[in-house]
Design a protein around this motif. Sequence first.
Motif, mmCIF file in Angstrom:
data_model
loop_
_atom_site.group_PDB
_atom_site.id
_atom_site.type_symbol
_atom_site.label_atom_id
_atom_site.label_comp_id
_atom_site.label_asym_id
_atom_site.label_seq_id
_atom_site.Cartn_x
_atom_site.Cartn_y
_atom_site.Cartn_z
ATOM 1 N N PRO A 169 0.890 -1.279 0.017
ATOM 2 C CA PRO A 169 -0.224 0.011 0.072
ATOM 3 C C PRO A 169 0.787 1.375 -0.041
ATOM 4 C CG PRO A 169 0.028 -1.100 2.139
ATOM 5 C CD PRO A 169 0.860 -1.832 1.317
ATOM 6 N N ASP A 198 2.130 4.730 1.249
ATOM 7 C CA ASP A 198 2.165 5.528 2.544
ATOM 8 C C ASP A 198 1.402 6.837 2.532
ATOM 9 O OD1 ASP A 198 4.152 3.663 3.111
ATOM 10 O OD2 ASP A 198 5.272 5.099 4.376
ATOM 11 N N ASP A 199 1.315 7.286 3.405
ATOM 12 C CA ASP A 199 0.516 8.683 3.454
ATOM 13 C C ASP A 199 1.038 9.616 2.704
ATOM 14 O OD1 ASP A 199 2.404 8.771 5.320
ATOM 15 O OD2 ASP A 199 1.653 10.073 6.596
ATOM 16 N N LYS A 200 1.982 9.656 2.381
ATOM 17 C CA LYS A 200 2.690 10.758 1.528
ATOM 18 C C LYS A 200 3.045 10.465 0.248
ATOM 19 C CE LYS A 200 4.593 13.684 5.303
ATOM 20 N NZ LYS A 200 5.663 14.363 5.620
ATOM 21 N N GLY A 201 2.259 9.171 -0.303
ATOM 22 C CA GLY A 201 2.498 8.718 -1.729
ATOM 23 C C GLY A 201 3.879 7.985 -1.993
ATOM 24 N N THR A 202 4.243 7.324 -0.991
ATOM 25 C CA THR A 202 5.570 6.445 -1.290
ATOM 26 C C THR A 202 4.891 5.063 -1.503
ATOM 27 O OG1 THR A 202 6.755 7.715 0.197
ATOM 28 C CG2 THR A 202 7.843 5.767 -0.616
ATOM 29 N N GLN A 203 5.291 4.414 -2.763
ATOM 30 C CA GLN A 203 4.722 3.189 -2.824
ATOM 31 C C GLN A 203 6.096 2.300 -3.011
ATOM 32 O OE1 GLN A 203 2.682 2.528 -6.617
ATOM 33 N NE2 GLN A 203 1.466 0.843 -5.914
#
Lengths: 167, 87
Positions: free
Chosen positions: A4, A6-11
Amino acid sequence: MDNPKDDKGTQVVDVQPLTPHDRALYEAGKTMLVESVETGRKFCETMIGVATGAVAVFVALLGIVTPKDHVLTVVEGTRGIIAGVLFLLAALCFVFGYLPRKSKLSLDLPGDIEKARASIIAWRHTWGWVGFGLFVVGVALAAYAAFCMIGAQAPESGTDMLLRPPI
Amino acid sequence: MAENDESITIEKCPLCGTTHRYSLKVQTGIVMYNILSMRDVPPPKVRTFVRFFACPVKGQDYRATFRLLESPSAPIESVDVAGEARD
């Protein structure tokens, strides 16, 4: 594996153990990191000898190609002097690169160490390239001066008189 | 140039099998846009990075490929792993 975001867009796309190639690259990176400070210093140290030795080689070369008892013209002399001066200036630049530098740092602050290391590498890199540039120009000019001397006229001698076509 | 803190979660470490969370230091640059050309601003794009991470359980390294969203006004210049995230 589908991870999934992360909250800041790290995939995360892929995770795997290090391959032998990765390990070798990592070791190579560590070696480069540690030795990069020394590389510039060793280069300057070597080139000091090369640049100062080039003056002697150039003088010897001129002695070989210059006809015996030939008197240098102003142009020929200037060419030779400039080439020699360029070699000496190059050696001076390499000395600047080789000179020890003083900096203050704290082992508790990795930023300090990184800054001091980067500063030393940049200093040696700059002086190394300036010196190398002068050395290359000096070599080119020295070669040109030597080739010009090949066609220089020897002073008149008995042999030369015999080789002249009859008037 | 600006430095931003990001985080990344490795759901299953390939060495110990547990979840690890790391901090990332993302250096971004600054792009000046001509106000007249605002309609030509490109959309954000996804950039892929490969970095080595240290497993805190096994004490060994592994590699991970991850994606970050790059804003057109702040291009990513470097991404460094800053260690385990302290929540």
